[in-house]
Write a protein that holds these residues in place. Sequence first.
Motif, short mmCIF file in Angstrom:
data_model
loop_
_atom_site.label_atom_id
_atom_site.label_comp_id
_atom_site.label_asym_id
_atom_site.label_seq_id
_atom_site.Cartn_x
_atom_site.Cartn_y
_atom_site.Cartn_z
N THR A 103 18.19 -1.14 -8.72
CA THR A 103 16.66 -1.56 -9.69
C THR A 103 16.79 -2.53 -10.61
O THR A 103 16.05 -3.54 -10.64
N ALA A 104 18.85 -3.67 -10.98
CA ALA A 104 18.91 -4.75 -11.80
C ALA A 104 17.90 -5.96 -10.84
O ALA A 104 17.58 -6.09 -11.21
N ARG A 115 0.65 -1.22 -0.06
CA ARG A 115 0.19 0.28 0.17
C ARG A 115 0.55 1.48 -0.38
O ARG A 115 0.50 2.60 -0.17
N ARG A 116 2.55 1.60 0.70
CA ARG A 116 2.87 2.29 0.90
C ARG A 116 3.81 2.47 -0.68
O ARG A 116 4.16 3.37 -0.88
N MET A 117 3.86 0.94 -1.28
CA MET A 117 4.16 1.57 -2.63
C MET A 117 3.40 2.07 -3.67
O MET A 117 3.47 2.22 -4.95
N GLY A 118 2.32 1.62 -3.74
CA GLY A 118 1.02 1.23 -4.94
C GLY A 118 -0.30 1.94 -4.80
O GLY A 118 -0.97 1.59 -5.97
N LEU A 173 12.19 3.43 -9.99
CA LEU A 173 12.48 5.00 -11.10
C LEU A 173 12.18 6.19 -10.91
O LEU A 173 12.88 6.40 -11.66
N ARG A 174 11.25 5.99 -9.19
CA ARG A 174 10.80 8.03 -9.37
C ARG A 174 12.02 7.94 -8.29
O ARG A 174 11.26 9.55 -8.04
N GLY A 175 12.87 7.62 -8.33
CA GLY A 175 14.34 7.75 -6.69
C GLY A 175 14.00 7.56 -5.71
O GLY A 175 14.94 7.29 -4.58
N TRP A 176 12.92 6.66 -5.65
CA TRP A 176 13.39 5.91 -4.59
C TRP A 176 14.03 4.93 -3.43
O TRP A 176 14.60 4.27 -4.91
N PRO A 177 14.50 4.95 -2.63
CA PRO A 177 14.03 6.07 -1.26
C PRO A 177 15.16 7.77 -1.60
O PRO A 177 16.49 7.69 -1.34
N GLY A 178 14.04 8.31 -0.89
CA GLY A 178 15.45 9.65 -1.80
C GLY A 178 16.80 10.03 -0.20
O GLY A 178 17.18 10.73 -0.93
N PRO A 187 5.07 -2.42 -7.68
CA PRO A 187 5.03 -0.64 -7.14
C PRO A 187 6.07 -0.73 -6.73
O PRO A 187 6.65 0.27 -7.02
N LEU A 188 7.12 -1.44 -5.84
CA LEU A 188 8.48 -0.68 -6.00
C LEU A 188 9.69 -0.01 -6.76
O LEU A 188 10.01 0.66 -6.79
#
Length: 526
Positions: free
Chosen positions: A459-460, A117-120, A433-438, A427-428
């Motif tokens: 990412t890989a 839920r926190r990712m998606g 890909l959006r920069g998590w964890p900032g 969703p993770l």
Amino acid sequence: MSVPVSPAPAGRSGPGTGTGTGTGTDARSDAGDLSEFGYDQQLHRSLGRFSSFAAGFSFVSILTTIFQLFGLGFGFGGPAFFWTWIVVFIGQYSVALCFSELAARYPVSGAIYQWSRRMGGEILGWFGGWFMILAQIVTASAAAIALQVVLPNVWSGFQIIGDDPALTSASGAANAVLLGTVLLVVTTVINCIGVRWMGYVTTVGVCCELVGVVAIILALFTHTHRGPEVVFDTGQPGQEPGYIWAWIASGLMAAYVMVGFGSAGELAEETRNPRRVAPKTIRQALTLSAVGGALLILGALMAAPSLTDGRLADEGLPYVLNTVLSSPWGTVLLIDVAVAILICTLAIQTAASRLMFSMARDSRLPFSDALSRVNTTTGTPILPSVVIGVLCVVVLLVNVGNDAIFATLTSVCIILIYLAYLAVTVPLLRQRLRGWPGNRGVETDAEGRKLFTLGRTGTAVNIFAVCYGALMVVNLAWPRAEIYNPSGDMPLLQWAGPLTVLAAVLLGLCAFPWGRKHPRPVKVGE
């Protein structure tokens, strides 16, 4: 109940985040950490590192699962099915690495539900938790019914109903339900007493299982009939065209076994310094299970009296052990397997009850008010434990009417587990890909140490975990008659995988709290 707030980013300065210079940790700092997610410390925080590890290791329970499923893998792929164990471990370890990052940043009970839920978002998170609860109920029932394979062989007096202990017989099926029900009553009572007692029982049980695994491995490797090169033998199936498909099917054995390693995340609110402990024990539980399982499989292949008489596929690991161990030691081993079944059932039921509690605490389930209550004396959500136990017994009753349907249920529930895992890893990856964890590299635990992170490889690893999970769902759900309809009497069962997933989705759509606002809304990706 705490005032609903959005969770603060892990590692932010504040109570319990571990950003100070102190080296110790206590329940107060962990409770303060939990409060940043909008939750009060209701569950008793009494589990240490080994108890956390034991929760994941006992859920996998290689002594229980390989004892039951060795014949499945060998029957499809011959000795070379050994390599599917390695492939599945690599895939599941990539999932475990993703889980470890999330466990460090969101140490909240109901891990799959909370992480997804926190990712998606709320809908995906709810269905991730829903799939996992359904799967855990069936999995606990399957673990409990395994007592029928063990106890009547220890002492004939355990065959209380009839005189045929075979699970496929009428008396064997009925007796299996009786023994399984007694076991579920015991595990339910232990869960209701409190997590401290659950930790004691699981710790002792895991120690017994580890000793048993080492003893079996030593016995197998000291009674070998062939060398380790046997793992390159494709066996009789290899003489036919298309061996690769048989080998892929043999991988279902490993896929059935290597699940549940994330149980440490389910017990995060009952673990001391969970940001540090849970990520480590998730990886340790899977790794030790994989190493022990690989040695068990290799030892069995090397020590089996014959690879071609059909008994290894039909009888599995017990066939090999009966030829290696004398009667007294064989009985001791069976008792050890019974202990492993006990702690396996206990671990699954505990994880399921904490997941149910976590979703009910957020008013996400029917009768949430009752299911979210925690006994102040034991620090345990008693009603979820009882409900899970009752539902497991209901599933057990299916075995009396048709053992083929029960076997099918236990197979398809693994599909739901892998779908629940995908509800986290997909969703993770999107958030990654959006920069998590900032604030990578800045977050710390209660002892001031940096949180576990995959860094640039994240990412890989995440992409690999998603691809592996998707392929495994297809492999598990593939309509194989040999898995879902071996007798050929019920053609519809062959499509049990896709049909069960569809049924779970439709039932979930009916149970989803449409129109009900979440009391603790989160900003996705934070």
